[in-house]
Design a protein around this motif. Structure first.
Motif, PDB file in Angstrom:
ATOM      1  N   ASN A 160      -6.801   2.882  -5.599  1.00 49.97           N
ATOM      2  CA  ASN A 160      -6.963   3.175  -4.166  1.00 49.97           C
ATOM      3  C   ASN A 160      -5.889   2.996  -3.253  1.00 49.97           C
ATOM      4  OD1 ASN A 160      -9.555   4.164  -4.502  1.00 49.97           O
ATOM      5  ND2 ASN A 160     -10.627   2.057  -4.084  1.00 49.97           N
ATOM      6  N   LEU A 161      -5.004   1.912  -3.629  1.00 49.46           N
ATOM      7  CA  LEU A 161      -4.017   1.152  -2.685  1.00 49.46           C
ATOM      8  C   LEU A 161      -2.601   1.971  -2.977  1.00 49.46           C
ATOM      9  CD1 LEU A 161      -5.119  -2.487  -2.320  1.00 49.46           C
ATOM     10  CD2 LEU A 161      -5.538  -0.360  -0.508  1.00 49.46           C
ATOM     11  N   PHE A 162      -2.501   2.172  -4.320  1.00 49.61           N
ATOM     12  CA  PHE A 162      -1.202   2.657  -4.746  1.00 49.61           C
ATOM     13  C   PHE A 162      -1.021   4.177  -4.879  1.00 49.61           C
ATOM     14  CE2 PHE A 162      -1.363  -1.783  -5.636  1.00 49.61           C
ATOM     15  CZ  PHE A 162      -0.421  -2.214  -5.108  1.00 49.61           C
ATOM     16  N   ASP A 163       0.092   4.610  -4.950  1.00 49.72           N
ATOM     17  CA  ASP A 163       0.371   6.133  -5.082  1.00 49.72           C
ATOM     18  C   ASP A 163       0.673   6.166  -6.711  1.00 49.72           C
ATOM     19  OD1 ASP A 163       1.083   8.812  -5.569  1.00 49.72           O
ATOM     20  OD2 ASP A 163       2.556   8.789  -4.008  1.00 49.72           O
TER      21      ASP A 163
ATOM     22  N   CYS B 156       0.801  -1.373  -0.046  1.00 54.90           N
ATOM     23  CA  CYS B 156      -0.118  -0.085   0.211  1.00 54.90           C
ATOM     24  C   CYS B 156       0.860   1.200  -0.096  1.00 54.90           C
ATOM     25  CB  CYS B 156      -0.839  -0.075   1.343  1.00 54.90           C
ATOM     26  SG  CYS B 156      -2.270   1.082   1.323  1.00 54.90           S
ATOM     27  N   GLY B 157       0.357   2.138  -0.961  1.00 49.98           N
ATOM     28  CA  GLY B 157       1.107   3.422  -0.747  1.00 49.98           C
ATOM     29  C   GLY B 157       2.484   3.593  -1.580  1.00 49.98           C
ATOM     30  N   GLU B 158       2.628   2.038  -2.226  1.00 51.33           N
ATOM     31  CA  GLU B 158       3.939   2.360  -3.190  1.00 51.33           C
ATOM     32  C   GLU B 158       3.984   3.222  -4.287  1.00 51.33           C
ATOM     33  OE1 GLU B 158       7.656   0.597  -3.875  1.00 51.33           O
ATOM     34  OE2 GLU B 158       6.423  -0.423  -2.237  1.00 51.33           O
ATOM     35  N   LYS B 159       4.896   3.833  -4.760  1.00 50.13           N
ATOM     36  CA  LYS B 159       4.789   4.911  -5.914  1.00 50.13           C
ATOM     37  C   LYS B 159       4.995   4.003  -7.126  1.00 50.13           C
ATOM     38  CE  LYS B 159       6.925   9.187  -3.846  1.00 50.13           C
ATOM     39  NZ  LYS B 159       5.733   9.398  -3.352  1.00 50.13           N
ATOM     40  N   ILE B 160       3.997   4.054  -8.125  1.00 53.58           N
ATOM     41  CA  ILE B 160       3.792   3.209  -9.367  1.00 53.58           C
ATOM     42  C   ILE B 160       3.567   4.119 -10.568  1.00 53.58           C
ATOM     43  CG2 ILE B 160       2.021   1.471 -10.275  1.00 53.58           C
ATOM     44  CD1 ILE B 160       3.621   0.160  -8.222  1.00 53.58           C
ATOM     45  N   ASP B 161       4.346   3.952 -11.816  1.00 48.72           N
ATOM     46  CA  ASP B 161       3.977   4.485 -12.857  1.00 48.72           C
ATOM     47  C   ASP B 161       3.606   3.853 -13.847  1.00 48.72           C
ATOM     48  OD1 ASP B 161       6.229   3.539 -13.274  1.00 48.72           O
ATOM     49  OD2 ASP B 161       7.302   5.428 -14.058  1.00 48.72           O
ATOM     50  N   THR B 162       3.562   2.390 -13.997  1.00 52.54           N
ATOM     51  CA  THR B 162       3.118   1.546 -14.732  1.00 52.54           C
ATOM     52  C   THR B 162       2.242   0.256 -14.179  1.00 52.54           C
ATOM     53  OG1 THR B 162       4.853   0.203 -15.181  1.00 52.54           O
ATOM     54  CG2 THR B 162       4.885   1.955 -16.552  1.00 52.54           C
ATOM     55  N   VAL B 163       1.259   0.144 -14.609  1.00 52.00           N
ATOM     56  CA  VAL B 163       0.409  -1.042 -14.342  1.00 52.00           C
ATOM     57  C   VAL B 163       0.100  -1.899 -15.385  1.00 52.00           C
ATOM     58  CG1 VAL B 163      -1.676  -1.607 -13.250  1.00 52.00           C
ATOM     59  CG2 VAL B 163      -0.653   0.574 -12.525  1.00 52.00           C
ATOM     60  N   PHE B 164       0.121  -3.268 -15.251  1.00 52.68           N
ATOM     61  CA  PHE B 164      -0.226  -4.211 -16.437  1.00 52.68           C
ATOM     62  C   PHE B 164      -0.814  -5.179 -15.749  1.00 52.68           C
ATOM     63  CE2 PHE B 164       0.150  -7.102 -19.780  1.00 52.68           C
ATOM     64  CZ  PHE B 164       0.658  -6.297 -20.823  1.00 52.68           C
TER      65      PHE B 164
ATOM     66  N   ARG C  14     -13.988  -3.465 -12.799  1.00 48.97           N
ATOM     67  CA  ARG C  14     -13.796  -2.107 -11.858  1.00 48.97           C
ATOM     68  C   ARG C  14     -13.283  -2.309 -10.633  1.00 48.97           C
ATOM     69  NH1 ARG C  14     -18.972  -1.629 -14.454  1.00 48.97           N
ATOM     70  NH2 ARG C  14     -20.022  -2.097 -12.816  1.00 48.97           N
ATOM     71  N   ARG C  15     -13.507  -3.388 -10.117  1.00 49.49           N
ATOM     72  CA  ARG C  15     -13.027  -3.457  -8.640  1.00 49.49           C
ATOM     73  C   ARG C  15     -11.259  -3.489  -8.535  1.00 49.49           C
ATOM     74  NH1 ARG C  15     -14.098  -8.823  -5.089  1.00 49.49           N
ATOM     75  NH2 ARG C  15     -12.453  -8.276  -3.390  1.00 49.49           N
ATOM     76  N   ILE C  16     -10.917  -4.266  -9.543  1.00 52.27           N
ATOM     77  CA  ILE C  16      -9.459  -4.425  -9.814  1.00 52.27           C
ATOM     78  C   ILE C  16      -8.684  -3.022 -10.110  1.00 52.27           C
ATOM     79  CG2 ILE C  16      -7.536  -5.303 -10.795  1.00 52.27           C
ATOM     80  CD1 ILE C  16      -9.209  -8.122 -11.221  1.00 52.27           C
ATOM     81  N   VAL C  17      -9.231  -2.224 -10.943  1.00 55.07           N
ATOM     82  CA  VAL C  17      -8.836  -1.114 -11.481  1.00 55.07           C
ATOM     83  C   VAL C  17      -8.790   0.059 -10.427  1.00 55.07           C
ATOM     84  CG1 VAL C  17      -9.009   0.744 -13.079  1.00 55.07           C
ATOM     85  CG2 VAL C  17      -9.168  -1.457 -14.052  1.00 55.07           C
TER      86      VAL C  17
END
Ligand code: SF4
Length: 365
Positions: free
Chosen positions: A76-79, A45-53, A68-71
């Protein structure tokens, strides 16, 4: 920043060549699986992320509500950085407007479509669930619904594929509104139905020389249609290179969530169980300690797959060692053979080097 990968191990039907961790007929587990994903995600939680796959499997076999829930969970959980790339994998025959709108509305801005071929016979031979027309219409529809950044996955060296049928597939792709194309050769994986056909001698796949020639034809056609090759198997309109995959190829950090996903924290690698039931019960991930030599070898193998090659300054920064000090003999040999170049501080494979990349990479391990 870190990349985030989420594995969705569900598919409508297993393709004949597939040995990925993906299951058909397990749709009853999808809600439970998303619960487990959420539990796992909370640990980062809170990890800084700039790419999601979100990959698979086939993420788009999930319902619109589940997508919708996963996206939503990711945001909600990541920065998530403002300038993010968020990809979802999709297969033709598993999409509807509700799912597409849910992905787009949730913030997904890139979609990767598993087409593999625009030839119906080839698709049938590898057990895909869709035909060429469905794939074509899916891509047009995704564009119409608002996806601008669309990738198409293709395969070469397929049973019954000829240079001509491949050219025809590439011509079809080139007229579609896509920005990125991945083209990987079929690999015969042990234990798959296609491996049985191969062992029985009834698989009419192209021989190695034809396969090389097909690969070069594909690269030429894609280049002439404005797709720049930036990795051995990946082509993109300038500015649309896949930022998430580049993280893998340049040894950046990533978090992998889900069954069989793995993570890399810059030093070590972590593997989640590929047993879906064990994953649902919260099986701990396994840590694999990488030696410095492991990290260097991996960096070279993936780095040289990039057409821009390896920047000697990046190598020095990452490992505190000069690339040419460690591998001077190999580098000089391949440069003198015309298989590699050294230009502006970067070592890269030449087109001839790409043709024999496997043997070159072996010498760096
Ligand atoms: S759609 Fe992809 S993951 Fe699913 S069975 Fe086919 S190749 Fe495997």
């Amino acid at each position: 920043m870190t990349g985030l990968y989420i594995h969705i191990p569900f598919c409508k039907q297993k393709c004949k060549y597939c040995d990925f961790v993906s299951f058909s007929g397990m749709e009853n587990l999808t809600d439970q699986y998303i619960d487990a994903l959420e539990n796992e995600a909370r640990r980062f939680c809170g990890e800084k992320i700039d790419t999601v796959f979100i990959g698979g499997g086939t993420p788009t076999v999930l319902t619109a509500k589940q997508l919708r829930r996963i996206v939503g969970m990711c945001f909600n959980l990541f920065d998530i950085s403002n300038e993010y790339e968020f990809t979802i994998e999709a297969n033709p025959g598993t999409l509807d407007d509700d799912k597409i709108s849910s992905a787009l509305g949730g913030g997904v801005n890139r979609i990767s479509v598993g087409v593999q071929s625009f030839n119906d016979n080839e698709l049938r031979r590898i057990g895909r669930i869709h035909n060429a027309e469905t794939a074509y219409n899916t891509i047009c529809h995704l564009k119409k619904m608002g996806f601008d950044n669309i990738n198409v996955d293709l395969m070469t060296a397929l049973p019954s594929q000829t240079e001509q049928s491949l050219m025809s597939t590439l011509k079809t792709v080139a007229e579609l509104p896509v920005k990125h194309i991945s083209a990987y050769s079929l690999i015969i994986e042990e234990g798959t139905p296609i491996a049985k056909e191969y062992d029985a001698g009834v698989l009419d796949i192209p021989d190695e020389d034809t396969e090389r020639s097909m690969y070069n034809t594909a690269a030429d056609i894609l280049k002439s249609n404005g797709f720049l090759q930036y990795e051995i198997s990946n082509f993109a309109v300038s500015g649309f290179e896949c930022r998430h995959n580049i993280k893998y190829w340049t040894a950046e950090k990533y978090i992998g969530l889900g069954a069989a996903a793995h993570s890399y924290d810059g030093k070590n690698r972590y593997f989640n169980t590929s047993d879906i039931k064990a994953y649902l019960q919260g099986a701990p991930r396994e840590k694999v300690i990488l030696t410095e030599q492991d990290r260097i070898s991996e960096f070279i193998i993936t780095g040289l797959r990039m057409i821009s090659g390896i920047d000697e300054n990046v190598f020095l920064e990452k490992f505190g060692k000069k690339f040419d000090r460690l591998y001077g003999a190999e580098l000089n040999k391949f440069i003198s053979m015309g298989l590699m170049t050294y230009d502006n501080g970067r070592y890269a494979l030449t087109p001839r080097g790409i043709d024999v990349s496997n043997s070159i990479l072996c010498e760096f391990v």
